[in-house]
Design a protein around this motif. Structure first.
Motif, short mmCIF file in Angstrom:
data_model
loop_
_atom_site.label_atom_id
_atom_site.label_comp_id
_atom_site.label_asym_id
_atom_site.label_seq_id
_atom_site.Cartn_x
_atom_site.Cartn_y
_atom_site.Cartn_z
N GLU B 246 -3.37 1.78 7.87
CA GLU B 246 -3.57 1.74 5.50
C GLU B 246 -4.76 1.30 4.66
O GLU B 246 -5.09 1.01 4.29
CB GLU B 246 -2.02 0.39 5.74
CG GLU B 246 -0.97 0.93 5.74
CD GLU B 246 0.13 0.21 5.92
OE1 GLU B 246 1.34 0.01 5.39
OE2 GLU B 246 -0.59 -1.45 5.90
N LEU B 247 -5.66 1.50 6.03
CA LEU B 247 -6.89 0.58 5.36
C LEU B 247 -7.80 1.94 4.97
O LEU B 247 -8.41 1.53 4.05
CB LEU B 247 -8.38 0.27 7.06
CG LEU B 247 -7.32 -1.54 7.40
CD1 LEU B 247 -8.03 -1.97 8.36
CD2 LEU B 247 -7.09 -2.39 6.21
N PRO B 248 -7.83 3.12 5.02
CA PRO B 248 -8.85 4.17 5.12
C PRO B 248 -8.39 5.04 3.71
O PRO B 248 -8.43 5.55 3.31
CB PRO B 248 -9.18 4.80 6.76
CG PRO B 248 -7.54 4.89 6.94
CD PRO B 248 -7.41 3.32 6.75
N GLY B 250 -7.36 4.82 1.15
CA GLY B 250 -7.07 4.12 0.21
C GLY B 250 -5.60 4.29 -0.72
O GLY B 250 -5.52 3.80 -1.46
N GLY B 256 -1.64 -3.32 5.24
CA GLY B 256 -3.53 -2.82 5.52
C GLY B 256 -3.85 -2.36 3.63
O GLY B 256 -5.45 -3.19 3.50
N ALA B 257 -3.25 -2.04 2.76
CA ALA B 257 -3.74 -2.02 1.65
C ALA B 257 -4.33 -3.39 0.74
O ALA B 257 -5.34 -3.28 0.00
CB ALA B 257 -3.02 -1.55 1.03
N LEU B 259 -4.95 -6.41 2.53
CA LEU B 259 -6.35 -6.90 3.21
C LEU B 259 -7.57 -5.65 2.67
O LEU B 259 -8.09 -6.49 1.78
CB LEU B 259 -6.11 -6.35 5.03
CG LEU B 259 -4.78 -6.84 5.45
CD1 LEU B 259 -5.30 -6.47 7.45
CD2 LEU B 259 -5.57 -8.62 5.55
N LEU B 260 -7.51 -4.60 2.14
CA LEU B 260 -8.37 -3.81 1.64
C LEU B 260 -8.44 -4.68 0.41
O LEU B 260 -10.08 -4.17 0.15
CB LEU B 260 -7.89 -2.68 1.99
CG LEU B 260 -9.01 -1.49 2.16
CD1 LEU B 260 -10.14 -1.94 2.94
CD2 LEU B 260 -9.26 -0.26 1.30
N SER B 261 -7.66 -4.28 -0.44
CA SER B 261 -7.87 -4.52 -1.74
C SER B 261 -7.83 -6.28 -1.76
O SER B 261 -9.77 -6.45 -2.28
CB SER B 261 -6.88 -4.42 -2.75
OG SER B 261 -5.35 -5.84 -2.66
N SER B 263 -10.11 -7.57 0.40
CA SER B 263 -11.94 -7.53 0.46
C SER B 263 -12.52 -6.89 -0.80
O SER B 263 -13.32 -7.08 -0.75
CB SER B 263 -11.73 -7.17 1.75
OG SER B 263 -11.34 -5.70 2.21
N TYR B 264 -12.03 -6.38 -1.21
CA TYR B 264 -13.12 -5.97 -2.77
C TYR B 264 -12.89 -6.42 -3.56
O TYR B 264 -14.24 -6.28 -3.93
CB TYR B 264 -11.90 -4.55 -3.29
CG TYR B 264 -11.89 -3.33 -2.41
CD1 TYR B 264 -13.05 -2.58 -1.37
CD2 TYR B 264 -10.93 -2.09 -2.58
CE1 TYR B 264 -12.81 -1.22 -0.82
CE2 TYR B 264 -10.91 -0.64 -2.23
CZ TYR B 264 -12.10 -0.96 -0.84
OH TYR B 264 -11.28 0.56 -0.50
N ILE B 271 -6.13 -12.22 1.81
CA ILE B 271 -6.61 -11.67 2.84
C ILE B 271 -5.74 -12.85 3.86
O ILE B 271 -5.24 -11.98 4.93
CB ILE B 271 -7.91 -11.32 3.53
CG1 ILE B 271 -8.77 -10.91 2.25
CG2 ILE B 271 -8.04 -10.76 4.38
CD1 ILE B 271 -10.02 -10.71 2.47
#
Lengths: 261, 304
Positions: B246-248, B250, B256-257, B259-261, B263-264, B271
């Motif tokens: 789910e991380l790469p 977008g 996973g998304a 977590l990523l958003s 950190s953005y 997170i």
């Protein structure tokens, strides 16, 4: 009642294993005839080939020389015709099946119908005096009872030959005596031909109509003794002079074969 | 005698229960204390910078209070994470994009699909290895090689390849999850299918059993304890694979998304809340497999 038709005939059987240390002669020039209804014990020290010979009869090993026939067939044909039941030293019961389920296993594999299976299971359970224990799981039974269940399993599909490889070797002396008595009774009832591997002299003498003494390096037969004891054998027979003389003869046979090396 | 002895087991059980909980609680307490100390220490810089910019001094009490109440702390304090987690799980409609239940379900469905695919693949490969000499000598090195490639390197490629074929959403993530989860099942099942000893195989041979009968009636049931041990590892691995998947992408949905958003936008509380949600999900999945394992093996008389 005794019909002396030969069921197992071995003619100069040899079996050599190739190992890293060179060839090992597990069996060399073994010749033997076993008649229908015989109770034959194989006795000798470890490495004398008694288990190996029983396994060649069962087609679990293939001889490298000689001719062996079982019920007039090759051992492998006899195995496929399910001519024998085999009992190992350990019961080898499946923990996830009840006693009845374990006895049912070979019957299922051989394709017996359900009603037939049920009736056979009940019959062999009675034969080994485990009637009423069919619904128990193996861990609920003592070691001796488990081994009786494994004998019942070998009897269930009505093979004429019963091959037993030290079936009571892991049990204590008291249980062993009882099971020996029960086995003789069972043999008298079923008239099966029994091949029995043991390293106990009293056990061999008590049970057998024919005692085959073997010795190692190479594995061979040194003496075949036909038992003069009567068919009816209470446990007390072991204190009679005939029994003691026979045990002595077996011991002498083992000594001649350098069995105590 | 028996009447007097009776309460003893219950009492012993109770003491054992407390005895087992005490070390766990002690460790948990120690972690929380260390976490608070670390939060104060790591967030203090920002408070002091703010104070310096405003030309004021902060006392110790103010410093501690302010380090534990920041919107975007370097390390959020435990209670901030707990509140963030609570709000994410219970404070939102479960269809909301801010709901951890919504994202958790997206991740869970891909995890279960990947776990299913991986388990089936692992079992089939193990059956092949045990029954086919060529597979026995060729499959294992490839399986080991597949696991030594970093999953972070593979995940984007899988996503891109599937996306170019017009497949997005659950399936690509499930494939990545399966990539990680097939391996423990394969290793466990090869060992498990080979557990029947020579005597049991000889018995089967003496009954002239077919290879199929030998497999279904002996090898497969004997392998179940090994299968379940592997499944516990596999399901946790499948969850990791899904989150990495789910991380790469977008991707906009899934833990996973989340977590990523987080950190953005520097949303550290978000997170950590998502991390804890993932950890709890993993724990629940492993426990569920464990319960099924215990029930099955007890029924089969294989429980130790």
């Amino acid at each position: 009642m005794k019909n002396h038709l030969p069921v197992i005939h071995a003619d100069n059987i040899s079996l050599t294993f190739q190992t890293a240390d060179g060839p090992v002669h597990a069996l060399k020039d073994v010749s033997l005839t076993i008649n229908q209804g015989d109770f034959v014990s194989f006795i000798g020290p470890s490495g004398c080939g008694k288990t190996t010979f029983l396994r060649t009869i069962a087609a679990l090993e293939t001889p490298t020389g000689g001719v062996l026939d079982v019920n007039g067939m090759t051992p492998d044909q006899a195995r496929k015709a399910r001519a024998y039941g085999y009992v190992f030293q350990a019961p080898g019961l499946y923990p996830w099946r009840t006693i009845a389920g374990n006895i049912s296993l070979p019957l299922e594999i051989m394709g017996f119908a359900k009603a037939d299976r049920k009736q056979r299971i009940a019959r062999v359970l009675d034969l080994v005096e485990l009637g009423g224990f069919g619904g128990k799981f193996p861990w609920q039974l003592s070691g001796g009872m488990q081994q009786r269940a494994s004998i019942a399993r070998a009897l269930a599909f009505d093979a004429d030959i019963l091959l037993m490889d030290e079936p009571f070797g892991a049990l204590d002396e008291i249980v062993r005596d009882r099971l020996n008595e029960a086995l003789l009774e069972l043999w008298r009832k079923t008239r099966k031909t029994i091949g029995f591997v043991t390293h106990s002299i009293p056990e061999a003498v008590y049970l057998s109509t024919k005692i085959v003494v073997m010795s190692p390096r190479p594995g061979r037969i040194t003496k075949i003794i036909d038992s003069p004891l009567p068919a009816e054998r209470p446990l007390e027979i072991r204190d009679t002079p005939e029994f003691i003389a026979l045990a002595h003869e077996v011991r002498e046979g083992l000594r001649e074969g350098h069995g105590y090396d | 005698m028996t009447e007097i002895a009776m309460p003893a087991p219950a009492d012993g059980f109770l003491r054992r229960g407390v005895g087992a909980a005490l070390p766990v609680l002690t460790v948990l307490l120690a972690i929380i204390v260390i976490w608070y100390l670390a939060a104060v220490w790591m967030n203090a810089q920002w408070v002091q910078d703010q104070a310096a910019r405003a030309g004021t001094e902060v006392g110790f009490g103010d410093l501690v209070r302010q380090t534990l109440t920041q919107d975007r702390p370097v390390l959020p304090a435990p209670h901030q994470v707990a509140i963030g987690w609570w709000d994410g799980v219970f404070g939102q409609k479960i269809t909301s994009k801010r709901s951890l239940v919504y994202h958790g379900w997206i991740t869970l469905s891909a995890t279960l699909a990947g776990f299913g695919i991986g388990t089936v693949a692992g079992i089939l490969l193990a059956v092949g290895i045990v029954h086919n000499r060529a597979m026995d000598q060729s499959v294992m090195p490839w399986a080991i090689a597949s696991q030594s490639v970093p999953i972070l390197a593979i995940a984007p490629m899988v996503i891109v390849v599937f996306a170019s074929a017009g497949v997005t959403g659950l399936l690509p993530k499930a494939i990545i999850a399966a990539w990680l989860s097939f391996f423990p099942v394969l290793v466990g099942m090869v060992k498990g299918l080979r557990t029947p000893d020579a005597m049991q195989l000889d018995l089967m041979r003496s009954w002239n059993a077919s290879p199929r009968q030998r497999f279904w009636r002996l090898r497969l049931p004997s392998s179940l304890p090994y299968l379940f041990a592997s499944l516990k590892v596999a399901i946790a691995a499948a969850l990791v694979g899904t989150i990495v998947g789910e991380l790469p992408a977008g991707a906009t949905a899934g833990l996973g998304a989340r977590l990523l958003s987080g950190s953005y936008y520097g949303q550290t509380v978000q997170i950590w809340a998502a991390l804890f949600a993932a950890a709890m999900l993993a724990a629940v999945l492993v426990i569920v497999v464990g319960v099924i394992e215990k029930a099955t093996l007890t029924r089969m008389g294989l429980a130790r």
